[in-house]
Write an enzyme that holds these catalytic residues in place. Structure first.
Site, PDB file in Angstrom:
ATOM      1  N   LYS A 258      45.956  20.559   2.572  1.00  0.00           N
ATOM      2  CA  LYS A 258      47.188  20.859   2.021  1.00  0.00           C
ATOM      3  C   LYS A 258      48.184  19.672   3.652  1.00  0.00           C
ATOM      4  O   LYS A 258      47.102  20.071   4.686  1.00  0.00           O
ATOM      5  CB  LYS A 258      46.960  22.391   2.488  1.00  0.00           C
ATOM      6  CG  LYS A 258      49.051  23.133   2.759  1.00  0.00           C
ATOM      7  CD  LYS A 258      48.938  24.707   3.224  1.00  0.00           C
ATOM      8  CE  LYS A 258      49.082  25.189   4.255  1.00  0.00           C
ATOM      9  NZ  LYS A 258      50.094  24.251   4.104  1.00  0.00           N
TER      10      LYS A 258
ATOM     11  N   GLY B 258      43.880  29.427  13.915  1.00  0.00           N
ATOM     12  CA  GLY B 258      42.550  28.875  13.464  1.00  0.00           C
ATOM     13  C   GLY B 258      42.014  30.276  13.632  1.00  0.00           C
ATOM     14  O   GLY B 258      40.672  31.114  13.065  1.00  0.00           O
TER      15      GLY B 258
ATOM     16  N   GLU C  10      39.424  22.523  14.203  1.00  0.00           N
ATOM     17  CA  GLU C  10      40.005  21.716  15.642  1.00  0.00           C
ATOM     18  C   GLU C  10      41.189  22.349  15.521  1.00  0.00           C
ATOM     19  O   GLU C  10      42.342  22.250  15.064  1.00  0.00           O
ATOM     20  CB  GLU C  10      39.509  20.040  14.943  1.00  0.00           C
ATOM     21  CG  GLU C  10      40.091  19.107  15.638  1.00  0.00           C
ATOM     22  CD  GLU C  10      41.585  18.797  16.607  1.00  0.00           C
ATOM     23  OE1 GLU C  10      40.873  19.370  17.373  1.00  0.00           O
ATOM     24  OE2 GLU C  10      41.847  17.709  15.793  1.00  0.00           O
TER      25      GLU C  10
ATOM     26  N   CYS D  59      46.180  17.151  20.496  1.00  0.00           N
ATOM     27  CA  CYS D  59      45.569  18.279  21.516  1.00  0.00           C
ATOM     28  C   CYS D  59      44.262  17.988  22.363  1.00  0.00           C
ATOM     29  O   CYS D  59      44.113  18.628  23.317  1.00  0.00           O
ATOM     30  CB  CYS D  59      44.715  18.657  19.970  1.00  0.00           C
ATOM     31  SG  CYS D  59      44.048  17.818  19.022  1.00  0.00           S
TER      32      CYS D  59
ATOM     33  N   GLU E 107      48.615  25.625  25.945  1.00  0.00           N
ATOM     34  CA  GLU E 107      48.848  24.135  25.204  1.00  0.00           C
ATOM     35  C   GLU E 107      50.571  23.857  24.916  1.00  0.00           C
ATOM     36  O   GLU E 107      51.187  24.691  24.124  1.00  0.00           O
ATOM     37  CB  GLU E 107      48.462  24.007  24.019  1.00  0.00           C
ATOM     38  CG  GLU E 107      49.011  22.795  23.142  1.00  0.00           C
ATOM     39  CD  GLU E 107      47.952  22.811  22.269  1.00  0.00           C
ATOM     40  OE1 GLU E 107      46.962  21.560  21.790  1.00  0.00           O
ATOM     41  OE2 GLU E 107      47.487  23.522  21.489  1.00  0.00           O
TER      42      GLU E 107
END
Length: 489
Positions: free
Chosen positions: A185, A244, A261, A295, A391
């Protein structure tokens, strides 16, 4: 018809069980450089997930795909060739939909990911699938033992928007090489470039029906179904750490193998003997690579306290040289952020950082039209502040002073993340010693490039679970079966 229009019209269908299909719903894709509609993609729902998983399950359980190593290698070679043959159409679509600058499509956005496919074809051709453990005597009889390696089953692979081909191929290629079948996806922000893979696979390879299925959707229920479906054996996800965590929790109900990840807040350390000009240039161009939407980008720059202001001036001077604008123009290094939503998030973090005491040295402004954001430097940043911990996913660098090497290491490791990092120093042994103390999955010394298909990639702590790429990246999608037989009594 333009190259971009040709690319778009060829990528508006899902790939399910070998068929390119449409649905009753559509998903608009916007060009982040101007906000205009690039095209529309069919939106998958839970029914399409179930159909794709059923096809993948059948292909794994009833065909020789998992055991025919030579055939799998040939199919990967065909996919690699199809990518090469259609590179310019894919480049036009990558620039229009992802906002990737032309220069990046010559590297990690497009052409470099092709090499991941080629790499795993090569690994597959030379891989040893059986490991001999030798005989052992047990209760007076000789027992011969060996380990067989085989594909883990059906893989649900979910990729993020920022590097859609690199992320897709880092999952798809090793999973196929291992003998798995896949439901992939793509991100709802970049559906067309993901669906282009389905077109190439269906029309230019011998990959059997059901082995690869490709979906796009903005529905949360679609991702939830993929990660909890009882017929899915492995989940591979690239995206944010909060998502995640949810995926790991959801997959635990059926004890699926999970690869994650996730995010990063990587630090680059300038040692007091470093070439500050090199470090400043590296930091500036790194933070602006794909507008900071990576990332593993080093988003914190740690500098000796006595040289903080000097380094700030050097970084600011390099940021002033960053060219940004229309990503189709080869002269522009930096393109836009993916959406207005993401730009608002970035701007909010910068404003709060300044309010909390950071010094805005450069940037901090939105640029229209499109979703551009000026390359931004924040100095005198508190290592415990939001801007140093969260982040950003934008072209925003946080400059943090440190007192000594122990302090620099402490600050670098002061993060829930552990994906990457860097160090600059003239004394190689000293720089390596620092590198070994930083708890991250990848690391760069004096600008060294660790990213290559044969190099494992992944993170410590809340940056993820498992590794992509390299031989270990293929083995993430395998199970091991230990077999023993009596050979003499």
């Amino acid at each position: 018809m333009s190259t971009q229009e040709e690319a778009v019209t060829a990528t508006q269908r899902l790939l399910i069980d070998g068929q390119l299909v449409e649905t009753g719903a559509s998903l608009a894709s916007l060009n982040p450089a101007n906000g205009e509609v690039v095209g529309h993609a069919p939106e998958a729902g839970v029914a399409e997930v179930d159909a794709a998983v059923a096809a993948a399950r059948r292909a794994f359980d009833t065909t020789d795909w998992p055991t025919n190593h030579e055939f799998r290698a040939r199919c990967l070679d065909q996919l690699y060739q199809a990518l090469q043959d259609n590179v310019e159409e894919l480049r036009a679509l990558m620039i229009a939909e992802v906002g990737a600058s032309y220069i990046l499509t010559k590297g990690n956005q497009l052409e470099t990911p092709f090499e991941i496919v080629k790499y795993y074809s090569g690994v597959l051709k030379g891989y040893t699938w059986t490991e001999d453990l030798g005989p052992v005597e047990i209760r007076g009889a000789q027992h011969q033992r060996w380990v067989e390696k085989e594909g883990a089953g059906v893989v649900a692979a979910i990729a993020a928007y920022n590097y859609p081909y690199q992320l897709a191929f880092a999952k798809l290629a090793p999973a196929l090489a291992a003998g798995c079948t896949v439901v992939l996806k793509g991100a709802p922000d970049t559906p067309l470039i993901t669906l282009a893979l389905g077109e190439l696979i269906a029309n230019h390879t011998d990959i059997p029906a059901g082995v690869v299925n490709i979906l796009t959707s903005s529905e949360v229920a679609v991702g939830e179904r993929m990660t909890t479906h009882p017929d899915v054996d492995v989940v591979s996800f690239t995206g944010s750490t909060p998502v995640g965590r949810k995926i790991m929790a959801a997959a635990s109900a059926t004890l699926k193998k999970v690869f994650l990840e996730l995010g990063g807040k990587s630090a680059a350390i300038l040692l007091d003997d470093a070439d500050y000009n090199l470090g400043a240039m590296f930091a500036a161009f790194s933070i602006c690579s794909h507008a900071g939407q990576g990332c593993a980008i080093t988003t914190r720059l740690l500098v000796p306290r006595a040289d903080h202001d000097k380094v700030a001036e050097l970084v600011a001077a390099n940021l002033a040289n960053i060219t940004y604008g229309d990503p189709a123009d080869p002269k522009n290094y930096m393109g836009p952020l993916i959406s207005e939503r993401q730009r608002d998030k970035v701007h909010g973090l910068v404003e709060r950082a300044v309010a909390a005491g950071a010094t805005l040295v450069a940037g901090g402004e939105k640029v229209d039209p499109g979703y551009f954001y000026k390359p931004t430097l924040l100095a005198n940043v508190d290592p415990d502040s939001e801007i140093a911990q969260e982040e950003v996913f934008g072209p925003v660098l946080a400059l943090i002073p440190y007192d000594d090497i122990d302090d620099a290491v402490r600050i670098a490791n002061n993060s829930i993340y552990g994906l990457s990092g860097g160090v600059f120093g003239a004394d190689a042994e000293r720089a390596r010693a620092v590198a070994r103390r930083i708890r991250t999955g990848t690391f760069s010394i004096n600008g060294g490039n660790y990213f290559h298909p044969d190099a494992p990639f992944g993170g410590y702590k809340q940056s993820g679970v498992g590794r992509e790429m390299g031989v270990v990246g293929m083995e993430e999608f395998m199970e091991r079966k230990t077999i023993a037989e009596v050979v003499s009594a």
